[in-house]
Design a protein around this motif. Structure first.
Motif, short mmCIF file in Angstrom:
data_model
loop_
_atom_site.label_atom_id
_atom_site.label_comp_id
_atom_site.label_asym_id
_atom_site.label_seq_id
_atom_site.Cartn_x
_atom_site.Cartn_y
_atom_site.Cartn_z
N ALA A 115 0.24 -0.67 -6.90
CA ALA A 115 -0.41 -1.38 -5.80
C ALA A 115 -0.48 -2.86 -6.07
O ALA A 115 -0.34 -3.68 -5.18
CB ALA A 115 -1.81 -0.82 -5.57
N ASP A 163 -7.60 -3.43 0.24
CA ASP A 163 -6.90 -3.77 1.48
C ASP A 163 -7.22 -5.21 1.86
O ASP A 163 -8.19 -5.50 2.56
CB ASP A 163 -7.35 -2.81 2.60
N ASN A 169 -5.84 -1.48 -5.32
CA ASN A 169 -5.38 -1.07 -3.98
C ASN A 169 -6.26 -1.63 -2.88
O ASN A 169 -6.29 -1.10 -1.77
CB ASN A 169 -5.32 0.45 -3.89
N LYS A 183 0.82 -1.21 0.00
CA LYS A 183 0.00 0.00 0.00
C LYS A 183 0.85 1.26 0.00
O LYS A 183 0.39 2.33 -0.41
CB LYS A 183 -0.89 0.00 1.24
#
Length: 397
Positions: A187, A254, A252, A180
């Motif tokens: 990413a 998470d 990106n 990140k």
């Protein structure tokens, strides 16, 4: 009469009021504490943990109802009589004097210094009829305590598992942060970087055709669970495969936060004692017969299931890696790990979760039963069995 002097009619009111006040204050403190914890979890938007807390409250309510039934119904249970012959079958301990406990009821001194009256209206009622009560007052009281201890130990085990699982996943956060920390364009690893991690991932899990043999692959999976099996290359490859399969437009994403949230969702499912687990409690209590050594053999069950689940999860990663190798022969660029339910037993990940739930509960039962017997009857009780049986049981737990 001495028995009458111990009743509420002849107890000082200041004692009754003081004890009632302490019980009420402790109950309110616990209830307010759980309420504040729930508001805190809602404020932090921890919906899964909040639902787990609700499950815990339901469990406490069920315990309260069981406690109420045992207390209110003790008079009715004591008036249920049965022939003395039935009371001599399937005993946890062998009687030294046959019929001694059926015809004589007296004050019994326990190891913790407390005295409980084993004589009651029900025992006298049954004795006059030449029979014995279904369950004595003392046995009811001890069963009451055991159910409470079991629930408390189970909750402690579940919370400990949640903390350890969270700590384990937390160790991987720096890998997510390292990804990140890159620019949005980077990413998802570049082709060169991805190829490097993929080679490491495949070398570890799928190198060699001999791994495809079922016996060999299961043996490797079994032994891999005993050491840190997830490396940075594994994490990045599994993360990349998950993103490409489920959310390719969010490079990106998470992944670490997703795993943490999933752990919390699973936690709310294992924190409660489900109805079928209560049936296991009844079964385990039924099998506690002198000479059968049932609890000694049952102590191996959670360990066997635990090793089986650990080997299965390792085997799933190996199968996904082997699928990538097979795809690379046709389209190397688009060959990525594809997380799928098809690798689980009967294509259902829930089975693994149910097994983990049962493992936690069965282990809780073993530990709770041991400490309950120890505190109630002492270490030398016949229910404890010999030291040769106790040590392996504790070791397995």
């Amino acid at each position: 009469m001495e028995e009458d002097s111990n009743s509420l009619e002849y107890t000082p009111t200041w004692i009754v009021a003081m004890v009632s006040l302490i019980i009420i204050l402790l109950s309110l403190f616990a209830e307010r504490g759980l309420h504040k914890l729930g508001k805190l979890l809602m404020h932090k938007k921890q919906d899964a943990l909040f639902e787990a807390l609700q499950k815990l409250k339901e469990e406490l309510m069920l315990l309260g109802f069981i406690s109420l039934l045992l207390t209110v119904g003790q008079g009715v249970i004591q008036r249920i009589c049965m022939p003395p012959g039935l009371a001599s079958h399937m005993l946890p301990c062998k009687k030294h004097a046959e019929g001694h406990n059926h015809e004589k009821y007296s004050l019994q001194t326990l190891n913790n210094g407390r005295r409980l009256l084993s004589v009651g209206v029900g025992s006298e009622y049954c004795t006059h009829k030449g029979k014995v009560p279904l369950l004595s007052l003392e046995a009811l009281h001890q069963l009451h305590i055991f159910i409470f201890v079991l629930a408390v130990v189970h909750v402690i085990f579940c919370v400990t598992t949640m903390i350890l699982g969270g700590a384990r996943i937390g160790q991987w956060k720096h890998w997510e942060d390292s990804i990140k920390g890159k620019s949005l364009a980077d990413a998802v690893p570049t082709k060169a970087s991805h190829a490097k991690h993929r080679r490491s991932f495949l070398k570890k899990h799928a190198e060699g055709d001999w791994r495809k043999a079922a016996v060999i692959s299961w043996m490797i999976s079994f032994f891999k669970q005993f050491y840190g099996s997830i490396t940075k290359s594994d994490y990045i490859e599994l993360r990349y495969g998950f993103i490409m399969t489920h959310c390719p437009r969010r490079p990106n994403f998470d992944f670490h936060k997703y795993m943490t949230r999933t752990l919390e969702i699973d936690f709310k499912r294992v924190v409660s004692i489900s109805w079928y687990l209560w049936l296991f409690v009844v079964l385990f209590l039924l099998l506690n017969v002198e000479g059968w050594h049932s609890y000694f053999w049952l102590s191996f069950l959670p360990l066997i299931l635990l090793l089986l689940v650990g080997a299965k999860l390792e085997h799933i990663i190996m199968r996904m890696a082997q699928e990538v190798v097979d795809k690379m022969s046709h389209d190397e660029e688009n060959a990525v790990v594809e997380p799928s339910d098809k690798h689980f037993w009967f294509h259902s990940p829930d089975i693994v979760l149910y097994l983990i739930h049962f493992i936690l509960f069965q282990n809780s039962f073993e530990i709770a039963f041991f400490f309950w017997i120890w505190s109630t009857y002492g270490f030398n009780s016949c229910i404890m069995e010999k030291l040769g049986y106790i040590v392996p049981r504790l070791f397995m737990g």
